[in-house]
Design a protein around this motif. Structure first.
Motif, PDB file in Angstrom:
ATOM      1  N   TYR A   1      45.501  28.305  42.819  1.00  0.00           N
ATOM      2  CA  TYR A   1      45.922  29.362  43.744  1.00  0.00           C
ATOM      3  C   TYR A   1      45.008  29.479  44.968  1.00  0.00           C
ATOM      4  N   GLY A   2      43.983  28.616  45.062  1.00  0.00           N
ATOM      5  CA  GLY A   2      43.137  28.600  46.244  1.00  0.00           C
ATOM      6  C   GLY A   2      42.261  29.820  46.404  1.00  0.00           C
ATOM      7  N   THR A   3      41.811  30.389  45.298  1.00  0.00           N
ATOM      8  CA  THR A   3      40.939  31.562  45.369  1.00  0.00           C
ATOM      9  C   THR A   3      39.622  31.262  44.653  1.00  0.00           C
ATOM     10  N   THR A   4      38.728  32.251  44.619  1.00  0.00           N
ATOM     11  CA  THR A   4      37.400  32.095  44.038  1.00  0.00           C
ATOM     12  C   THR A   4      37.222  33.099  42.907  1.00  0.00           C
ATOM     13  N   ILE A   5      36.464  32.716  41.887  1.00  0.00           N
ATOM     14  CA  ILE A   5      36.142  33.629  40.787  1.00  0.00           C
ATOM     15  C   ILE A   5      34.717  34.131  40.976  1.00  0.00           C
ATOM     16  N   LEU A   6      34.537  35.446  41.015  1.00  0.00           N
ATOM     17  CA  LEU A   6      33.218  36.058  41.146  1.00  0.00           C
ATOM     18  C   LEU A   6      32.992  36.993  39.961  1.00  0.00           C
ATOM     19  N   PRO A   7      32.512  36.484  38.835  1.00  0.00           N
ATOM     20  CA  PRO A   7      32.343  37.348  37.658  1.00  0.00           C
ATOM     21  C   PRO A   7      31.356  38.479  37.928  1.00  0.00           C
ATOM     22  N   ALA A   8      31.657  39.653  37.395  1.00  0.00           N
ATOM     23  CA  ALA A   8      30.728  40.785  37.492  1.00  0.00           C
ATOM     24  C   ALA A   8      29.488  40.463  36.668  1.00  0.00           C
ATOM     25  N   ARG A   9      28.341  40.956  37.105  1.00  0.00           N
ATOM     26  CA  ARG A   9      27.117  40.733  36.348  1.00  0.00           C
ATOM     27  C   ARG A   9      27.193  41.439  34.997  1.00  0.00           C
ATOM     28  N   ALA A  10      26.641  40.797  33.998  1.00  0.00           N
ATOM     29  CA  ALA A  10      26.648  41.395  32.664  1.00  0.00           C
ATOM     30  C   ALA A  10      25.882  42.702  32.662  1.00  0.00           C
ATOM     31  N   TYR A  11      26.427  43.696  31.966  1.00  0.00           N
ATOM     32  CA  TYR A  11      25.811  45.024  31.825  1.00  0.00           C
ATOM     33  C   TYR A  11      25.656  45.729  33.170  1.00  0.00           C
ATOM     34  N   ARG A  12      26.510  45.420  34.140  1.00  0.00           N
ATOM     35  CA  ARG A  12      26.457  46.089  35.443  1.00  0.00           C
ATOM     36  C   ARG A  12      27.827  46.675  35.762  1.00  0.00           C
TER      37      ARG A  12
ATOM     38  N   LEU B   1      40.228  41.141  44.206  1.00  0.00           N
ATOM     39  CA  LEU B   1      41.102  41.699  43.178  1.00  0.00           C
ATOM     40  C   LEU B   1      40.254  41.859  41.923  1.00  0.00           C
ATOM     41  N   TYR B   2      40.140  43.082  41.413  1.00  0.00           N
ATOM     42  CA  TYR B   2      39.336  43.368  40.227  1.00  0.00           C
ATOM     43  C   TYR B   2      40.244  43.410  39.000  1.00  0.00           C
ATOM     44  N   VAL B   3      39.859  42.702  37.940  1.00  0.00           N
ATOM     45  CA  VAL B   3      40.696  42.639  36.742  1.00  0.00           C
ATOM     46  C   VAL B   3      39.861  42.973  35.508  1.00  0.00           C
TER      47      VAL B   3
ATOM     48  N   ALA C   1      40.984  36.721  48.458  1.00  0.00           N
ATOM     49  CA  ALA C   1      39.911  35.744  48.637  1.00  0.00           C
ATOM     50  C   ALA C   1      39.147  35.502  47.346  1.00  0.00           C
ATOM     51  N   ALA C   2      39.065  36.503  46.467  1.00  0.00           N
ATOM     52  CA  ALA C   2      38.310  36.360  45.225  1.00  0.00           C
ATOM     53  C   ALA C   2      38.908  37.239  44.137  1.00  0.00           C
ATOM     54  N   ILE C   3      38.747  36.802  42.891  1.00  0.00           N
ATOM     55  CA  ILE C   3      39.111  37.589  41.712  1.00  0.00           C
ATOM     56  C   ILE C   3      37.818  37.928  40.981  1.00  0.00           C
ATOM     57  N   VAL C   4      37.639  39.207  40.650  1.00  0.00           N
ATOM     58  CA  VAL C   4      36.412  39.669  39.996  1.00  0.00           C
ATOM     59  C   VAL C   4      36.748  40.106  38.566  1.00  0.00           C
ATOM     60  N   PRO C   5      36.481  39.228  37.579  1.00  0.00           N
ATOM     61  CA  PRO C   5      36.738  39.610  36.179  1.00  0.00           C
ATOM     62  C   PRO C   5      35.468  40.143  35.525  1.00  0.00           C
ATOM     63  N   ASP C   6      35.641  40.753  34.356  1.00  0.00           N
ATOM     64  CA  ASP C   6      34.503  41.103  33.524  1.00  0.00           C
ATOM     65  C   ASP C   6      34.048  39.831  32.785  1.00  0.00           C
ATOM     66  N   ASN C   7      32.978  39.933  32.009  1.00  0.00           N
ATOM     67  CA  ASN C   7      32.451  38.758  31.320  1.00  0.00           C
ATOM     68  C   ASN C   7      33.132  38.515  29.975  1.00  0.00           C
ATOM     69  N   LEU C   8      34.454  38.605  29.920  1.00  0.00           N
ATOM     70  CA  LEU C   8      35.167  38.292  28.686  1.00  0.00           C
ATOM     71  C   LEU C   8      35.295  36.786  28.534  1.00  0.00           C
ATOM     72  N   LYS C   9      35.434  36.321  27.295  1.00  0.00           N
ATOM     73  CA  LYS C   9      35.429  34.884  27.009  1.00  0.00           C
ATOM     74  C   LYS C   9      36.568  34.135  27.691  1.00  0.00           C
TER      75      LYS C   9
ATOM     76  N   ARG D   1      28.744  48.952  37.641  1.00  0.00           N
ATOM     77  CA  ARG D   1      28.969  49.304  39.044  1.00  0.00           C
ATOM     78  C   ARG D   1      29.603  48.158  39.826  1.00  0.00           C
ATOM     79  N   ASP D   2      29.430  46.912  39.334  1.00  0.00           N
ATOM     80  CA  ASP D   2      30.033  45.774  40.016  1.00  0.00           C
ATOM     81  C   ASP D   2      31.556  45.841  39.975  1.00  0.00           C
ATOM     82  N   LYS D   3      32.100  46.514  38.968  1.00  0.00           N
ATOM     83  CA  LYS D   3      33.556  46.613  38.813  1.00  0.00           C
ATOM     84  C   LYS D   3      33.971  48.075  38.646  1.00  0.00           C
ATOM     85  N   ALA D   4      33.291  48.950  39.400  1.00  0.00           N
ATOM     86  CA  ALA D   4      33.547  50.385  39.259  1.00  0.00           C
ATOM     87  C   ALA D   4      34.985  50.741  39.611  1.00  0.00           C
TER      88      ALA D   4
END
Length: 349
Positions: free
Chosen positions: A234-245, A138-140, A202-210, A247-250
């Motif tokens: 909630y039994g999930t994983t956080i996979l932050p997008a790489r900074a300045y990338r 899930l991309y947020v 299975a995972a939540i993909v956030p941007d690098n916000l504080k 395409r990781d959250k296109a």
């Protein structure tokens, strides 16, 4: 088209075919093909050179291509379903090709099937480079542009942030207006998203916000403690997008661009007097967006979600997440600490 003009110009100057091919970076057969078409046209070089690019393309380009055969059309009609099925865990192209050959025994072989499928996918969705598995991510993110509502009593226009979430496989989208990008509002919006989709990916993909990442890093980002605790609940994983990338959250970047048209446009025509009213309007436009057929396909985001992704999500826990706040306090001389929010002193050992 400029290369064709150059070939014909050099031919009119009586240059040999080998020289023309070398100087235009073309094969001899390509040069011969264009020269044969030029001779068959009965035009002079000056007449050809006076044509615009569209007229030149009609004369030398793809206008003589044959229309697709019924065999090709039958295969292309299968591609939207193939594209949908490939998002299921364990499904591959060979299995789908076997099903295709059972329905069309005189159909194409596997290598041609894959070749034409790749061509179709590039034409229908030319910017998609990642294959997302159902129930995986899930991309947020927050939209760059804010929305607003007008206070009925004071007439003040209050700007609010817009939270956007999208599931990778089905592209089901969730949008909500929140007062700020602080962790309380961010986590509450993430929780509302999980209840909107009725499960946990299975995972939540956030941007690098504080609110999500305390310290960004390419390899070992430091997660916000509260957000990490939310993920554990909630039994999930956080996979932050790489900074300045980006395409990781296109996918969520693309979703933000789409909601500017699909949601912002109708919302900005109406005046709302509370955050609740604003979100009601957003969710009405959002349902229309999720129910609209995807371009080049015979299904919508909602239909795709119900068919391939809902059952792959983990179940929601019984209880909602409760915020745990962290404070740092110094022990004063009387052996107590003062916690600011509740204005109380607590004794310590």
């Amino acid at each position: 088209m400029s290369k064709i003009r150059k070939i014909l110009r050099m031919y009119s100057q009586q240059r040999p075919i080998m020289t023309i091919a070398a100087q235009t970076d073309s094969s001899r057969n390509t040069v011969k093909k264009y020269l044969a078409a030029f001779k068959a046209s009965s035009f002079t070089f000056e007449e050809i050179d006076a044509l615009n690019d569209k007229e030149l393309e009609d004369l030398f380009g793809k206008s003589k291509e044959h229309p697709p055969t019924s065999r090709m059309q039958s295969m292309q009609r299968c591609f939207p379903q193939v594209d949908k099925e490939l998002k299921r865990t364990g499904v591959n192209r060979y299995m789908l090709w076997e099903s295709y050959r059972k329905e069309f025994p005189d159909g194409y072989q596997y290598s041609q099937f894959c070749f034409y499928y790749n061509q179709w996918k590039a034409r229908v969705n030319p910017t998609m480079h990642m294959d997302h598995k159902a129930g995986d991510k899930l991309y947020v993110d927050f939209a760059g542009e804010k929305l607003s509502y007008t206070d009925k009593d004071t007439g003040e226009v209050i700007a609010v942030e817009v939270f956007v979430a999208i599931l990778g496989a089905s592209q089901l989208t969730y949008v909500e207006a929140v007062p700020s990008q602080q962790k309380e509002d961010f986590i509450a919006a993430c929780e509302n998203t999980l209840h909107f989709i009725g499960g946990v990916p299975a995972a939540i993909v956030p941007d690098n916000l504080k609110a999500a990442v305390t310290k960004s890093s390419r390899y070992e980002p430091t997660l916000n403690e509260t957000f990490e605790d939310f993920a554990d609940h909630y039994g999930t994983t956080i996979l932050p997008a790489r900074a300045y990338r980006p395409r990781d959250k296109a996918l969520v970047e693309g979703a933000v661009k789409i909601i500017y048209t699909k949601i912002y446009a109708p919302i900005n025509r109406v005046t709302y007097h509370s955050l609740k009213e604003l979100n009601t309007g957003i969710w009405e436009a959002l349902e229309t967006h999720n129910s609209q057929l995807l371009k080049g396909r015979n299904y919508s985001r909602r239909l795709q979600f119900e068919e391939i992704e809902r059952h792959t999500l983990m179940p929601l826990p019984v209880l909602l997440y409760q915020f745990k706040k962290h404070f740092y306090a110094k022990v004063i001389k009387n052996g107590h600490v003062n916690l600011g929010p509740d204005k109380h002193y607590y004794s310590v050992p």
